[in-house]
Design a protein around this motif. Sequence first.
Motif, PDB file in Angstrom:
ATOM      1  N   LEU A 284       0.861  -1.183   0.000  1.00  0.00           N
ATOM      2  CA  LEU A 284       0.000   0.000   0.000  1.00  0.00           C
ATOM      3  C   LEU A 284       0.898   1.233   0.000  1.00  0.00           C
ATOM      4  CD1 LEU A 284      -2.552  -1.067   2.772  1.00  0.00           C
ATOM      5  CD2 LEU A 284      -2.613  -1.592   0.320  1.00  0.00           C
ATOM      6  N   LYS A 285       0.864   2.001  -1.079  1.00  0.00           N
ATOM      7  CA  LYS A 285       1.712   3.181  -1.208  1.00  0.00           C
ATOM      8  C   LYS A 285       0.891   4.425  -0.884  1.00  0.00           C
ATOM      9  CE  LYS A 285       4.710   3.649  -4.400  1.00  0.00           C
ATOM     10  NZ  LYS A 285       5.386   3.804  -5.715  1.00  0.00           N
ATOM     11  N   PHE A 286       1.382   5.197   0.059  1.00  0.00           N
ATOM     12  CA  PHE A 286       0.655   6.377   0.508  1.00  0.00           C
ATOM     13  C   PHE A 286       1.181   7.599  -0.235  1.00  0.00           C
ATOM     14  CE2 PHE A 286       0.808   3.678   4.513  1.00  0.00           C
ATOM     15  CZ  PHE A 286      -0.379   3.029   4.208  1.00  0.00           C
ATOM     16  N   GLY A 287       0.638   7.819  -1.425  1.00  0.00           N
ATOM     17  CA  GLY A 287       1.001   8.975  -2.226  1.00  0.00           C
ATOM     18  C   GLY A 287       0.205  10.197  -1.823  1.00  0.00           C
ATOM     19  N   LEU A 288       0.267  11.219  -2.656  1.00  0.00           N
ATOM     20  CA  LEU A 288      -0.370  12.490  -2.297  1.00  0.00           C
ATOM     21  C   LEU A 288      -0.800  13.222  -3.555  1.00  0.00           C
ATOM     22  CD1 LEU A 288      -0.989  14.091   0.289  1.00  0.00           C
ATOM     23  CD2 LEU A 288       1.195  15.275  -0.026  1.00  0.00           C
ATOM     24  N   ALA A 289      -2.108  13.393  -3.715  1.00  0.00           N
ATOM     25  CA  ALA A 289      -2.641  14.177  -4.823  1.00  0.00           C
ATOM     26  C   ALA A 289      -2.577  15.669  -4.484  1.00  0.00           C
ATOM     27  CB  ALA A 289      -4.085  13.754  -5.112  1.00  0.00           C
ATOM     28  N   LYS A 290      -2.706  16.500  -5.516  1.00  0.00           N
ATOM     29  CA  LYS A 290      -2.722  17.967  -5.363  1.00  0.00           C
ATOM     30  C   LYS A 290      -1.468  18.475  -4.656  1.00  0.00           C
ATOM     31  CE  LYS A 290      -6.707  18.017  -7.299  1.00  0.00           C
ATOM     32  NZ  LYS A 290      -6.741  18.354  -8.754  1.00  0.00           N
ATOM     33  N   ALA A 291      -0.338  17.856  -4.987  1.00  0.00           N
ATOM     34  CA  ALA A 291       0.933  18.280  -4.412  1.00  0.00           C
ATOM     35  C   ALA A 291       1.895  18.616  -5.555  1.00  0.00           C
ATOM     36  CB  ALA A 291       1.531  17.179  -3.544  1.00  0.00           C
ATOM     37  N   PRO A 292       2.765  19.607  -5.373  1.00  0.00           N
ATOM     38  CA  PRO A 292       3.717  19.968  -6.427  1.00  0.00           C
ATOM     39  C   PRO A 292       4.684  18.827  -6.723  1.00  0.00           C
ATOM     40  CG  PRO A 292       3.609  21.668  -4.708  1.00  0.00           C
ATOM     41  CD  PRO A 292       2.881  20.467  -4.189  1.00  0.00           C
ATOM     42  N   GLY A 293       5.187  18.788  -7.964  1.00  0.00           N
ATOM     43  CA  GLY A 293       6.200  17.810  -8.318  1.00  0.00           C
ATOM     44  C   GLY A 293       7.491  18.063  -7.564  1.00  0.00           C
ATOM     45  N   LEU A 294       8.210  16.994  -7.245  1.00  0.00           N
ATOM     46  CA  LEU A 294       9.422  17.104  -6.427  1.00  0.00           C
ATOM     47  C   LEU A 294      10.696  16.713  -7.166  1.00  0.00           C
ATOM     48  CD1 LEU A 294       8.161  15.421  -3.123  1.00  0.00           C
ATOM     49  CD2 LEU A 294       8.248  17.866  -3.651  1.00  0.00           C
ATOM     50  N   TYR A 295      10.580  16.082  -8.327  1.00  0.00           N
ATOM     51  CA  TYR A 295      11.764  15.489  -8.951  1.00  0.00           C
ATOM     52  C   TYR A 295      12.312  16.380 -10.070  1.00  0.00           C
ATOM     53  CZ  TYR A 295       9.388  11.386  -6.951  1.00  0.00           C
ATOM     54  OH  TYR A 295       8.735  10.501  -6.135  1.00  0.00           O
ATOM     55  N   PRO A 296      13.635  16.541 -10.145  1.00  0.00           N
ATOM     56  CA  PRO A 296      14.632  16.160  -9.144  1.00  0.00           C
ATOM     57  C   PRO A 296      14.611  17.127  -7.972  1.00  0.00           C
ATOM     58  CG  PRO A 296      15.713  17.238 -10.970  1.00  0.00           C
ATOM     59  CD  PRO A 296      14.272  17.130 -11.345  1.00  0.00           C
ATOM     60  N   SER A 297      14.732  16.588  -6.786  1.00  0.00           N
ATOM     61  CA  SER A 297      14.592  17.363  -5.566  1.00  0.00           C
ATOM     62  C   SER A 297      15.886  18.110  -5.231  1.00  0.00           C
ATOM     63  CB  SER A 297      14.210  16.442  -4.413  1.00  0.00           C
ATOM     64  OG  SER A 297      13.912  17.174  -3.257  1.00  0.00           O
ATOM     65  N   GLY A 298      15.785  19.021  -4.262  1.00  0.00           N
ATOM     66  CA  GLY A 298      16.945  19.787  -3.807  1.00  0.00           C
ATOM     67  C   GLY A 298      16.543  20.790  -2.750  1.00  0.00           C
ATOM     68  N   ARG A 299      17.486  21.571  -2.280  1.00  0.00           N
ATOM     69  CA  ARG A 299      17.229  22.539  -1.213  1.00  0.00           C
ATOM     70  C   ARG A 299      16.183  23.578  -1.611  1.00  0.00           C
ATOM     71  NH1 ARG A 299      18.592  21.452   3.853  1.00  0.00           N
ATOM     72  NH2 ARG A 299      18.762  23.696   4.274  1.00  0.00           N
ATOM     73  N   HIS A 300      16.079  23.851  -2.898  1.00  0.00           N
ATOM     74  CA  HIS A 300      15.108  24.844  -3.358  1.00  0.00           C
ATOM     75  C   HIS A 300      13.666  24.379  -3.153  1.00  0.00           C
ATOM     76  CE1 HIS A 300      15.624  22.010  -6.582  1.00  0.00           C
ATOM     77  NE2 HIS A 300      14.710  22.574  -7.345  1.00  0.00           N
ATOM     78  N   LEU A 301      13.489  23.088  -2.895  1.00  0.00           N
ATOM     79  CA  LEU A 301      12.152  22.534  -2.663  1.00  0.00           C
ATOM     80  C   LEU A 301      11.991  22.019  -1.234  1.00  0.00           C
ATOM     81  CD1 LEU A 301      11.781  20.490  -5.983  1.00  0.00           C
ATOM     82  CD2 LEU A 301      10.686  22.669  -5.450  1.00  0.00           C
ATOM     83  N   ARG A 302      12.865  22.429  -0.339  1.00  0.00           N
ATOM     84  CA  ARG A 302      12.944  21.837   0.988  1.00  0.00           C
ATOM     85  C   ARG A 302      11.604  21.844   1.721  1.00  0.00           C
ATOM     86  NH1 ARG A 302      13.525  23.719   6.222  1.00  0.00           N
ATOM     87  NH2 ARG A 302      14.597  22.272   7.663  1.00  0.00           N
TER      88      ARG A 302
END
Length: 324
Positions: free
Chosen positions: A254-272
């Motif tokens: 069971l994967k607990f994802g999240l709708a209505k959320a901004p994309g994160l990839y590729p991640s970094g400090r700017h998206l902390r």
Amino acid sequence: MTTSTTPRLPGEPALSALGLAVPRPEPADASPHTFPDGGLWRTEVPSCEGPEALAVVLKESARLDVPLHRISQGSGIWMLTDAEITEMVEACAERDIELCLFTGPRGTWDTGAATRTDSGGGGLRARGHSALAGCVEDAVRATELGVRCLLVADEGVLWTLHRARATGILPADTTLKVSALIGPVNPASYAVYERLGADSLNVPSDLTLDHLTEIRRVSAAPMDMYIEAPDDLGGYVRMYELAELIRRGAPLYLKFGLAKAPGLYPSGRHLRDTVLDTARERVRRGRLALDLLARHGAEGGMSPLGSRLPGTLHRFEHTEPGGN
């Protein structure tokens, strides 16, 4: 491990009193398979993008009493330093949680223009020998640092890493997980991915219950499914189908994802801030899912914590160069 009796269906008592009772599930639709420990389902929190996000997930899971079998990351192994990977490995090992990191590079971040077209071109797949080599480099580096689960988005990369595992280039207990972005959608493709070396397979969250039953008639390989999918995977929320998804799809992560959320990839400090806030909310979504299972009397059947291996699966035969 506890086992559930017959769970009630959503709204069943009230609807039955109104003469609108839903027919009982067909017993023949149930999956005959389990994890090797006898469990029907395990849990996963995806998109955990680094040590700080991992710390948030672990703290929140303890606070909300959300059991975790696996934590996965989506940006890629190459987006983490050796020290960050080591910190994540050690934190998960302390709690007996499997850590899964994504191999790369991936086609959507490559120079190919086709991935920007309406057709999507080759999508997430590794373009050319250099991209294949990069994925293998990621896999070797991560496993040398203690990672034992690798997320893969290309059939050739999957087969290559499976062969590397079989020949000792990668540790024998490494597990390979197929990304939701190339997830199989029919029984034949599911069986092919299993034979290429997949130990668990993400399927798109829009597959019907009948689709899950069809897959389970040909394969016992563990299935991963977003109970709530990110928007770029459709944004589907299937909370009220949880008990039936488990019944049809077991063994199921069971994967607990999240709708209505901004994309994160590729991640970094700017998206902390976004990374940490969404990590926290994914755990809360897990608590909501577990509460719903409990209300329906379907909470039994969870694998013991610390379980990670998939059991015996079917593989294609392979002979390495120089072999007989």
